[in-house]
Scaffold this motif. Structure first.
Motif, mmCIF file in Angstrom:
data_model
loop_
_atom_site.group_PDB
_atom_site.id
_atom_site.type_symbol
_atom_site.label_atom_id
_atom_site.label_comp_id
_atom_site.label_asym_id
_atom_site.label_seq_id
_atom_site.Cartn_x
_atom_site.Cartn_y
_atom_site.Cartn_z
ATOM 1 N N VAL A 120 3.643 11.327 8.007
ATOM 2 C CA VAL A 120 4.032 10.619 9.152
ATOM 3 C C VAL A 120 3.094 9.305 9.471
ATOM 4 N N VAL A 121 3.465 8.287 9.654
ATOM 5 C CA VAL A 121 2.864 7.001 9.826
ATOM 6 C C VAL A 121 3.081 6.550 11.351
ATOM 7 N N GLY A 122 1.655 6.516 11.982
ATOM 8 C CA GLY A 122 1.400 6.468 13.434
ATOM 9 C C GLY A 122 1.493 7.646 14.154
ATOM 10 N N SER A 123 0.372 7.739 14.917
ATOM 11 C CA SER A 123 0.220 8.697 15.496
ATOM 12 C C SER A 123 0.480 8.754 17.316
ATOM 13 N N GLY A 124 1.396 7.907 17.430
ATOM 14 C CA GLY A 124 1.857 7.608 19.027
ATOM 15 C C GLY A 124 2.673 8.712 19.435
ATOM 16 N N SER A 125 3.382 8.422 20.492
ATOM 17 C CA SER A 125 4.033 9.141 21.277
ATOM 18 C C SER A 125 5.006 10.095 20.570
ATOM 19 N N ALA A 126 5.689 9.431 19.750
ATOM 20 C CA ALA A 126 6.728 10.076 18.891
ATOM 21 C C ALA A 126 6.166 10.908 17.534
ATOM 22 N N GLY A 127 5.189 10.010 17.155
ATOM 23 C CA GLY A 127 4.692 10.273 15.597
ATOM 24 C C GLY A 127 3.995 11.603 15.826
ATOM 25 N N ASP A 170 -6.178 -1.571 21.610
ATOM 26 C CA ASP A 170 -4.759 -2.239 21.928
ATOM 27 C C ASP A 170 -4.622 -3.119 20.771
ATOM 28 N N TRP A 171 -3.621 -3.155 20.220
ATOM 29 C CA TRP A 171 -3.302 -4.066 19.019
ATOM 30 C C TRP A 171 -3.620 -5.597 19.446
ATOM 31 N N ASN A 172 -3.548 -5.801 20.842
ATOM 32 C CA ASN A 172 -3.861 -7.149 21.221
ATOM 33 C C ASN A 172 -2.520 -8.055 20.786
ATOM 34 N N PHE A 192 0.865 -8.493 25.035
ATOM 35 C CA PHE A 192 1.891 -7.273 24.679
ATOM 36 C C PHE A 192 1.395 -6.220 24.343
ATOM 37 N N PRO A 193 0.834 -5.325 25.246
ATOM 38 C CA PRO A 193 -0.162 -4.264 24.584
ATOM 39 C C PRO A 193 0.810 -3.121 23.790
ATOM 40 N N MET A 194 -0.018 -2.464 23.016
ATOM 41 C CA MET A 194 0.573 -1.337 22.456
ATOM 42 C C MET A 194 -0.615 -0.538 21.702
ATOM 43 N N GLY A 195 -0.846 0.763 22.082
ATOM 44 C CA GLY A 195 -1.876 1.352 21.594
ATOM 45 C C GLY A 195 -2.312 1.574 20.044
ATOM 46 N N GLY A 200 -1.678 6.528 19.987
ATOM 47 C CA GLY A 200 -0.725 5.350 20.218
ATOM 48 C C GLY A 200 -0.742 4.905 21.531
ATOM 49 N N SER A 201 0.121 4.444 21.986
ATOM 50 C CA SER A 201 0.445 4.019 23.502
ATOM 51 C C SER A 201 0.221 4.919 24.655
ATOM 52 N N SER A 202 0.381 6.203 24.197
ATOM 53 C CA SER A 202 0.382 7.481 25.223
ATOM 54 C C SER A 202 -1.224 7.490 25.798
ATOM 55 N N ASN A 205 -1.449 3.998 28.023
ATOM 56 C CA ASN A 205 -0.347 3.658 28.948
ATOM 57 C C ASN A 205 -0.853 4.172 30.495
ATOM 58 N N TRP A 206 0.140 4.075 31.528
ATOM 59 C CA TRP A 206 -0.187 4.241 32.989
ATOM 60 C C TRP A 206 0.550 5.556 33.349
ATOM 61 N N MET A 207 0.822 6.580 32.358
ATOM 62 C CA MET A 207 1.023 8.076 32.574
ATOM 63 C C MET A 207 2.306 8.291 33.488
ATOM 64 N N ASN A 655 10.864 4.537 32.027
ATOM 65 C CA ASN A 655 9.653 4.109 31.175
ATOM 66 C C ASN A 655 9.845 4.966 29.880
ATOM 67 N N LEU A 656 9.212 4.504 28.766
ATOM 68 C CA LEU A 656 9.350 4.940 27.499
ATOM 69 C C LEU A 656 8.620 6.138 26.931
ATOM 70 N N ASN A 657 7.460 6.638 27.608
ATOM 71 C CA ASN A 657 6.762 7.535 26.930
ATOM 72 C C ASN A 657 7.524 8.967 26.595
ATOM 73 N N PRO A 659 10.791 9.390 26.717
ATOM 74 C CA PRO A 659 11.617 9.256 25.745
ATOM 75 C C PRO A 659 11.278 9.212 24.326
ATOM 76 N N SER A 660 10.154 8.569 24.129
ATOM 77 C CA SER A 660 9.620 8.655 22.824
ATOM 78 C C SER A 660 9.268 10.133 22.377
ATOM 79 N N ILE A 661 8.614 10.760 23.227
ATOM 80 C CA ILE A 661 8.096 12.100 22.833
ATOM 81 C C ILE A 661 9.587 12.954 22.519
HETATM 82 C C1 LIG Z 1 -0.200 -0.393 29.049
HETATM 83 C C2 LIG Z 1 1.047 0.250 28.685
HETATM 84 C C3 LIG Z 1 1.321 1.083 29.842
HETATM 85 C C4 LIG Z 1 2.599 2.154 29.910
HETATM 86 N N1 LIG Z 1 2.935 2.606 30.845
HETATM 87 C C5 LIG Z 1 3.642 3.756 30.474
HETATM 88 C C6 LIG Z 1 4.001 4.424 31.686
HETATM 89 O O1 LIG Z 1 3.389 4.547 32.759
HETATM 90 N N2 LIG Z 1 4.820 5.490 31.392
HETATM 91 C C7 LIG Z 1 5.954 5.539 30.252
HETATM 92 O O2 LIG Z 1 6.714 6.381 30.069
HETATM 93 N N3 LIG Z 1 5.700 4.573 29.289
HETATM 94 C C8 LIG Z 1 4.756 3.549 29.470
HETATM 95 N N4 LIG Z 1 4.305 2.858 28.465
HETATM 96 C C9 LIG Z 1 5.192 2.812 27.082
HETATM 97 C C10 LIG Z 1 5.196 4.137 26.304
HETATM 98 O O3 LIG Z 1 3.584 4.524 26.285
HETATM 99 C C11 LIG Z 1 5.403 3.898 24.910
HETATM 100 O O4 LIG Z 1 6.745 3.023 25.103
HETATM 101 C C12 LIG Z 1 5.711 4.567 23.963
HETATM 102 O O5 LIG Z 1 4.263 5.264 23.909
HETATM 103 C C13 LIG Z 1 5.987 4.497 22.686
HETATM 104 O O6 LIG Z 1 5.977 5.383 21.626
HETATM 105 P P1 LIG Z 1 6.120 5.077 19.960
HETATM 106 O O7 LIG Z 1 5.832 6.447 19.386
HETATM 107 O O8 LIG Z 1 7.359 4.561 19.793
HETATM 108 O O9 LIG Z 1 5.061 4.006 19.804
HETATM 109 P P2 LIG Z 1 3.328 4.151 20.069
HETATM 110 O O10 LIG Z 1 2.980 5.104 20.810
HETATM 111 O O11 LIG Z 1 2.840 2.755 20.226
HETATM 112 O O12 LIG Z 1 2.590 4.492 18.497
HETATM 113 C C14 LIG Z 1 2.678 3.863 17.241
HETATM 114 C C15 LIG Z 1 1.618 4.102 16.641
HETATM 115 O O13 LIG Z 1 1.714 3.622 15.091
HETATM 116 C C16 LIG Z 1 0.553 3.354 14.767
HETATM 117 N N5 LIG Z 1 0.488 2.216 13.628
HETATM 118 C C17 LIG Z 1 1.304 1.118 13.829
HETATM 119 N N6 LIG Z 1 1.353 0.248 12.577
HETATM 120 C C18 LIG Z 1 0.737 1.271 11.874
HETATM 121 C C19 LIG Z 1 0.444 1.275 10.519
HETATM 122 N N7 LIG Z 1 0.690 0.008 9.616
HETATM 123 N N8 LIG Z 1 -0.405 2.013 9.969
HETATM 124 C C20 LIG Z 1 -0.731 3.237 10.625
HETATM 125 N N9 LIG Z 1 -0.501 3.343 11.986
HETATM 126 C C21 LIG Z 1 0.329 2.311 12.457
HETATM 127 C C22 LIG Z 1 -0.253 2.675 16.271
HETATM 128 O O14 LIG Z 1 -1.473 2.349 16.015
HETATM 129 C C23 LIG Z 1 0.154 3.699 17.234
HETATM 130 O O15 LIG Z 1 -0.818 4.608 17.075
HETATM 131 C C24 LIG Z 1 3.307 1.967 28.508
HETATM 132 C C25 LIG Z 1 2.898 1.092 27.267
HETATM 133 C C26 LIG Z 1 1.435 0.365 27.657
HETATM 134 C C27 LIG Z 1 1.291 -0.328 26.402
#
Ligand SMILES: Cc1cc2nc3c(=O)[nH]c(=O)nc-3n(C[C@H](O)[C@H](O)[C@H](O)COP(=O)(O)OP(=O)(O)OC[C@H]3O[C@@H](n4cnc5c(N)ncnc54)[C@H](O)[C@@H]3O)c2cc1C
Length: 683
Positions: A120-127, A170-172, A192-195, A200-202, A205-207, A655-657, A659-661
């Motif tokens: 699995v590549v990426g440990s964000g909300s879905a990963g 943040d990826w900045n 365009f913040p992303m964790g 990851g973004s979880s 994010n703003w919870m 918001n997308l957290n 739904p991504s989970i």
């Molecule tokens: C500041 C902020 C506030 C937010 N507030 C809310 C909120 O209040 N409520 C809500 O529901 N949603 C909120 N969101 C949105 C929500 O958090 C995201 O939409 C959701 O987390 C996306 O999940 P994801 O799994 O698609 O991606 P992410 O959670 O972004 O996970 C992607 C992961 O992949 C990793 N990755 C990327 N490229 C690579 C690579 N090449 N190699 C290895 N790893 C890699 C990243 O580092 C990251 O950990 C917010 C987002 C942000 C940024």
């Protein structure tokens, strides 16, 4: 080939004052210039962030252990000390008081296996959700690779929610300059913040916990994606959920015992009460937005567990540490998906501690790198629009025109501001008062136990089509953008400094609130494209905000609705609510208050709500822009799925957290089914 830099002599970093509006290369990310040992590059900028402070120097070569090496690029804008100071303070506080918090570095690199069942590549909300669920199968070996490091202690404090934006977690990213909007932002672009961190973004994010509207998912299904209708996805929302709130308890809408704690917002400002009363005055109900219908006003539901952030690290990864068949490697940046001659994914190439490594799989690669990272990785691996790949000299493995196409985000306006009586809103004294801080670290209660400023949401009846499928959400924040006198929050938002001074200069530090209209179903579509074939180069993110004229009209309607909220008796009488009615710089030529004025306001002020999605959309084979099928398998490939917010065919009305989970949870069952593993029946 990348070179691990070894310094010939010991050098010390010295802190430099980064003059305003300067850009630096991002810490933790190689900016694209590879340094060869001994090569002289006098203009190379080396950045390192220590304790939230940027240290920067120019040098010929990087030092051993450097994490941020590269050219000065447009991607990151860091102010010192404006951004650094709160980051340092919050870390010090968290380090001093969160003594009970066990740090875990998520680094199993010392026990890697020659081959895994799933990578699995990426440990964000879905990963994280999909990886943890796959590891429930004892005979499967699962590897989770994450580009970022472990979360810092301050991430656990909900009130420090904005602290991690524009930090090393943040990826900045920044958008490319926008043609139709962002006119009061530097270079017509916005952050365009992303964790970039485990979780990851979880983790940044703003919870807010919002699932979207039942019609969003029925639409996904109707577009030719069977098994994604509301009744099906509801089971996965509930499977994930441990609902501790007070609404619709024990009904078919909420789950108990799942990994993700969802709770009411326990600490609220007085204004929160006013907002809900205003809704009643306007004829709306107070609703559970995750219940039967979404239209109405609501205090925020949060993914906060006993006063601490409930990211996917807490909900999925820490519990999964008990599984010996799940290996997690942080700081592992994946640079390529390896495909064999039969277009089967056989592994990935990644960089870890300066070394290039390969991980192999006998079953599947699951790409969960988010709506920017996933299309980028597919494209640098030769999967994407053939012409675009050829432009960058990337050999085409699969011509998939939909990769990086169809970018959708929720644009919103942070800026419509009301002033109120003292004590009614979130003010710096509440947030940073030593008594409150001490109380939080002792009891996990008070202002720091909830995200700063965020108080509630509302969804108004739609004017076109089904009225219960809202095209607008309203984010109620009990503070103004000028709360801190422009020292910190302005940089997070990204307004031009001259604009900020002109528009907000007269209300610096005042108490008040902000209601942000947000388009839940925007019609504009953007793209994620490669800047180059180098996997370290930032992709070009173009949300193409407001390119569809209907989006402007919807915003104008939304602005009128928020003006009505601010003008209710509930807001005016008890809180003395007064609109900051200064003419917006840039819109002086329009008649104040006319539709043209608000359209102009929108073009100057609307920006991202941090919800990128839909860049690898799920679609039937009849759709030329589909990237994955309804089982999330990449079209034309085998052994490769995408599992994150990028698969949404259409962005959802919330918001997308959550739904991504849900996508991660559902994907795990789809994968198990496809490999003949019995799945748990869901109620
Ligand atoms: C500041 C902020 C506030 C937010 N507030 C809310 C909120 O209040 N409520 C809500 O529901 N949603 C909120 N969101 C949105 C929500 O958090 C995201 O939409 C959701 O987390 C996306 O999940 P994801 O799994 O698609 O991606 P992410 O959670 O972004 O996970 C992607 C992961 O992949 C990793 N990755 C990327 N490229 C690579 C690579 N090449 N190699 C290895 N790893 C890699 C990243 O580092 C990251 O950990 C917010 C987002 C942000 C940024």
């Amino acid at each position: 080939m990348a070179v691990v830099c070894k310094a010939s002599k010991k050098e010390e970093y010295t802190p430099v004052k980064i003059k305003q509006e300067e850009t630096v290369c991002p810490a933790q990310a190689c900016g694209g210039v590879l340094v060869r040992l001994g090569e002289v590059k006098p203009l190379l900028t080396i950045a390192r962030r220590v304790g939230g402070v940027d240290f920067r120097r120019k040098a010929a070569c990087c030092r051993e252990g450097d994490v941020g090496v590269g050219r000065v690029e447009e991607g990151t804008m860091t102010h010192f000390p404006a951004l650094a100071l709160p980051q340092i303070v919050s870390r010090l506080l968290a380090l001093s008081f969160l003594s009970g918090v066990g740090h875990y570095d998520f680094d199993d690199s010392h026990k890697l296996l020659p081959q895994y069942d799933f990578i699995v590549v990426g440990s964000g909300s879905a990963g994280s959700a999909v990886a943890a669920r796959l590891a429930e199968v004892p005979e499967w070996r699962v590897l989770l690779l994450e580009s970022g490091g472990p979360p810092p202690p301050e991430a656990r404090v909900p009130g420090f929610n904005s602290i991690l934006m524009q930090s090393e977690y943040d990826w900045n990213h920044r958008t490319v300059p926008q043609k139709y909007g962002l006119r009061n932002y530097k270079d017509n672009a916005c952050p365009f913040p992303m964790g970039r961190v485990v979780g990851g973004s979880s983790v940044i994010n703003w919870m807010m916990y919002v699932r979207g509207n039942r019609r969003d998912y029925d639409q996904w299904n109707d577009l030719g994606n069977p098994g994604w209708d509301y009744n099906t996805v509801l089971k996965y929302f509930k499977k994930a959920e441990d609902y501790r709130g007070t609404r619709n308890v024990g009904t078919e809408y909420h789950g108990r015992g799942g990994p993700l704690v969802v709770d009411d917002k326990r600490w609220r400002t007085p204004l929160s009460r006013g907002f809900l009363k205003a809704g009643l005055e306007l004829g709306y109900n107070i609703v559970d937005p995750n219940g039967p219908e979404q239209i109405g006003f609501s205090a925020a539901d949060l993914t906060v567990r006993n006063g601490e952030r409930g990211s996917v690290v807490e909900s999925y990864l820490r519990p999964a540490l008990a599984y010996s068949n799940l290996h997690i490697v942080s700081n592992a940046h994946v640079t390529q998906i390896l495909m064999d001659d039969h277009k089967r994914a056989v592994g990935v190439r990644y960089e870890h501690r300066g070394k290039v490594r390969t991980a192999l799989t006998k079953r599947e690669v699951v790409l969960s790198a988010g709506a920017v990272g996933s299309p980028q990785l597919l494209m640098v691996s030769g999967i994407g629009p053939a012409e675009h790949l050829r432009q960058h000299g990337i050999p085409v493995v699969l011509d998939l025109p939909g990769v990086g196409h169809n970018l959708q985000d929720h644009p919103s306006i942070f800026g419509l501001t009301w002033l109120t009586k003292r004590g009614s809103s979130n003010n710096l004294n509440r947030w940073l008062n030593p008594r409150n801080i001490k109380n939080y670290f002792k009891t996990r209660e008070g202002p720091l136990s909830v995200p700063m400023a965020l108080e509630g949401n509302a969804w108004s009846l739609a004017e076109e089509g089904d009225p219960h499928w809202p095209d607008l959400q309203f984010l109620f924040m009990a503070s103004t953008p000028a709360l801190d006198g422009g020292v910190y929050f302005n940089d997070i938002i990204g307004f031009r400094r001259d604009f900020f001074k002109q528009y907000y200069g007269s209300i610096l530090g005042h108490e008040g609130y902000n209601i942000g209209p947000m388009l839940t179903r925007p019609k504009s579509r953007g793209t994620v494209r490669l800047r180059s074939r180098n996997p370290h180069d930032r992709p070009l993110i173009d949300p193409n905000f407001l390119s569809h004229p209907d989006d402007i009209n919807t915003f104008v309607r939304g602005i009128k609705f928020v003006l009505a909220i601010g003008n209710t008796t509930a807001m005016r009488h008890e809180f003395g609510s007064r609109f900051h009615d200064q003419v917006l710089p840039g819109c002086e030529k329009e008649l104040y208050g006319s539709d043209d004025y608000w359209a102009c306001y929108t073009r100057h002020m609307a920006q991202t709500t941090f919800h990128p999605s839909s860049t690898c959309k799920m679609a039937p084979s009849s759709d030329p822009y589909g990237v994955v099928d309804h089982r999330l398998r990449v079209r034309g490939a085998s052994g490769l799925r995408v599992v994150d917010a990028s698969i949404m065919p259409v962005i959802v009305s919330g918001n997308l957290n959550a739904p991504s989970i849900m996508i991660g949870e559902r994907a795990a069952d789809l994968i198990k089914e496809d490999w003949n593993i019995p799945i748990e029946p869901l109620g």
